[in-house]
Scaffold this active site. Structure first.
Site, PDB file in Angstrom:
ATOM      1  N   GLY A  21       0.843  -1.186   0.000  1.00 53.00           N
ATOM      2  CA  GLY A  21       0.000   0.000   0.000  1.00 53.00           C
ATOM      3  C   GLY A  21       0.876   1.232   0.000  1.00 53.00           C
ATOM      4  O   GLY A  21       1.992   1.230  -0.535  1.00 53.00           O
ATOM      5  N   GLN A  50       2.646   2.931   2.474  1.00 53.52           N
ATOM      6  CA  GLN A  50       3.956   2.778   3.096  1.00 53.52           C
ATOM      7  C   GLN A  50       4.757   1.645   2.455  1.00 53.52           C
ATOM      8  O   GLN A  50       5.979   1.758   2.275  1.00 53.52           O
ATOM      9  CB  GLN A  50       3.807   2.530   4.595  1.00 53.52           C
ATOM     10  CG  GLN A  50       3.446   3.758   5.407  1.00 53.52           C
ATOM     11  CD  GLN A  50       4.548   4.801   5.451  1.00 53.52           C
ATOM     12  OE1 GLN A  50       5.725   4.517   5.197  1.00 53.52           O
ATOM     13  NE2 GLN A  50       4.166   6.027   5.754  1.00 53.52           N
ATOM     14  N   ASP A  63      -3.582  -1.645   9.903  1.00 57.30           N
ATOM     15  CA  ASP A  63      -3.582  -2.039  11.316  1.00 57.30           C
ATOM     16  C   ASP A  63      -4.593  -3.136  11.619  1.00 57.30           C
ATOM     17  O   ASP A  63      -4.305  -4.074  12.369  1.00 57.30           O
ATOM     18  CB  ASP A  63      -3.897  -0.815  12.196  1.00 57.30           C
ATOM     19  CG  ASP A  63      -2.748   0.170  12.268  1.00 57.30           C
ATOM     20  OD1 ASP A  63      -1.585  -0.250  12.109  1.00 57.30           O
ATOM     21  OD2 ASP A  63      -3.012   1.368  12.478  1.00 57.30           O
ATOM     22  N   HIS A 103       3.977   1.621  12.782  1.00 55.61           N
ATOM     23  CA  HIS A 103       3.028   2.193  13.739  1.00 55.61           C
ATOM     24  C   HIS A 103       2.915   1.190  14.879  1.00 55.61           C
ATOM     25  O   HIS A 103       2.856  -0.020  14.643  1.00 55.61           O
ATOM     26  CB  HIS A 103       1.674   2.421  13.066  1.00 55.61           C
ATOM     27  CG  HIS A 103       0.637   3.062  13.946  1.00 55.61           C
ATOM     28  ND1 HIS A 103       0.937   4.007  14.904  1.00 55.61           N
ATOM     29  CD2 HIS A 103      -0.712   2.886  14.025  1.00 55.61           C
ATOM     30  CE1 HIS A 103      -0.178   4.392  15.513  1.00 55.61           C
ATOM     31  NE2 HIS A 103      -1.180   3.715  15.005  1.00 55.61           N
ATOM     32  N   GLU A 145      -3.658  12.459  14.556  1.00 52.63           N
ATOM     33  CA  GLU A 145      -4.541  12.159  13.429  1.00 52.63           C
ATOM     34  C   GLU A 145      -5.983  12.562  13.722  1.00 52.63           C
ATOM     35  O   GLU A 145      -6.657  13.152  12.876  1.00 52.63           O
ATOM     36  CB  GLU A 145      -4.487  10.665  13.120  1.00 52.63           C
ATOM     37  CG  GLU A 145      -3.183  10.179  12.538  1.00 52.63           C
ATOM     38  CD  GLU A 145      -3.080   8.665  12.515  1.00 52.63           C
ATOM     39  OE1 GLU A 145      -2.132   8.155  11.901  1.00 52.63           O
ATOM     40  OE2 GLU A 145      -3.927   7.985  13.125  1.00 52.63           O
TER      41      GLU A 145
END
Length: 360
Positions: free
Chosen positions: A48, A50, A105, A130, A217
């Site tokens: 994706g 990243q 995530d 993350h 965020e």
């Protein structure tokens, strides 16, 4: 002189170091063994935003990298088009020294349990960008696995575009488990290879990165800003002003102002704008973002710290995404998006895009 206060936490047989920064230490390429990462085999799980940005930069930095992807999917076709070697996730994990998990995530825990954990071996490095799944214990790796993080402070497409311009995106590193004793050096070398050493690398913890990242965020850079822009657009258009003028004033100019803030803080921004704008900024801004907004932010932070948001998010993702999809549709069909699409397609600066959904 840079001083760090270190606190050792003993959990089972694992000694974890939590770093609290009382002054700032920034690592640059000159401080890092940039060849260390080139001696490691790196498996990137996911292609994706990243996954694309980091794997492209690693490849261009001379690293030995493969993509671990679902076979036959769109990501595999994109990765092959860029000349990557692609393996199944299981085979990539078996092959690699470093396994960098860059899928969403909400998918990481299941993929880890079924396709990663059974094939890992002692001394491998499990990497994240993350800390969500580690901090909230959705993933609990074995004690003989190094658990590290390299977190660029920008989207993957920006990680790539900055690298190709000879620049870099500042990044964070964190060490959660370090049985091999060299996890920090590995993290720094990896961060350097994706371009972060050109800009600056800072050490933090999984807890601090996760909680501050989610807060930023939600309350400011994504949730806060997008809600502010939509509200401003609605106030102007409901008052009878042209939606085109409203778009330029509350959305398009945001980027121009933030560039000044990014370069030199609020002071540079205020130096550049007119006295009228500066006075309006300092006298009217607090009316919009006042005590009520700060109280809402404090509640957002409490939900993040307690794990309430993490549970809400994972439950939403695992139960069909009904509310998520409804909110996404509502936001995609907001008038500010329609007007913006029309305006951007009519100007030269609308043609040169960092994101090409068909390619990256």
């Amino acid at each position: 002189m840079t001083i760090y206060f270190l606190r050792a936490k003993i959990i089972g047989t694992i000694r974890r170091i939590e770093v609290r920064m009382d002054s700032l230490k920034i690592y640059l390429d000159k401080d890092i063994n940039q060849n260390l990462i080139k001696s490691k085999k790196i498996a990137i799980i996911g292609f994706g935003s990243q996954g694309y940005g980091q794997s492209m930069n690693l490849k261009d930095s001379g690293c030995n990298v493969v993509l671990g992807l679902r076979q036959g999917g769109k990501s595999e076709a994109k990765a092959l088009n860029y000349g990557f070697k692609v393996m199944s996730i299981e085979d990539a994990v078996k092959w690699a020294d470093i396994v960098q998990i860059l899928i969403p995530d909400e998918l990481q825990a299941e993929v880890y349990e079924k396709q990663i954990k059974p094939y890992m071996h002692s001394g491998q490095y499990l990497m994240f960008s993350h800390g969500f799944n580690i901090h909230y214990k959705k993933i609990v790796p074995p004690e003989d696995i190094n658990v590290i993080m390299v977190a660029p402070k920008g989207p993957g497409h920006t990680v790539r575009s900055q690298y190709t311009e000879g620049k870099g995106v500042p990044s964070l590193i964190a060490i959660y488990q370090d049985p091999s004793g060299d996890s920090k050096e590995i993290s720094l070398s990896y961060a350097s290879a994706i371009g972060a050493g050109r800009a600056g690398i800072i050490e933090t913890t999984f807890k601090e990165e996760t909680e501050t990242d989610l807060f930023g965020e939600q309350a400011v850079i994504c949730g806060g800003v997008s809600a502010l822009m939509k509200a401003g657009f609605e106030v102007l258009t409901e008052a009878g002003y042209s939606p085109y003028m409203a778009y330029f004033e509350v959305l398009h100019e945001m980027k121009l102002i933030i560039d000044l803030v990014n370069q030199g803080g609020l002071a540079d921004m205020r130096y550049s704008i007119s006295n009228t704008a500066e006075y309006g900024d300092m006298t009217r801004g607090p009316l919009v973002i006042g005590e009520a907004s700060k109280n809402a932010m404090k509640q957002i932070l409490k939900d993040i710290q307690s794990g309430k948001f993490a549970d809400e998010f994972t439950n939403e993702m695992s139960s069909g995404c009904k509310n998520f999809n409804k909110l996404r549709e509502e936001n995609q069909t907001h008038p500010i998006e329609k007007i913006g699409e029309e305006i951007r397609s009519s100007f030269v600066w609308g043609q040169d895009k960092i994101i090409n959904r068909n390619k990256n």
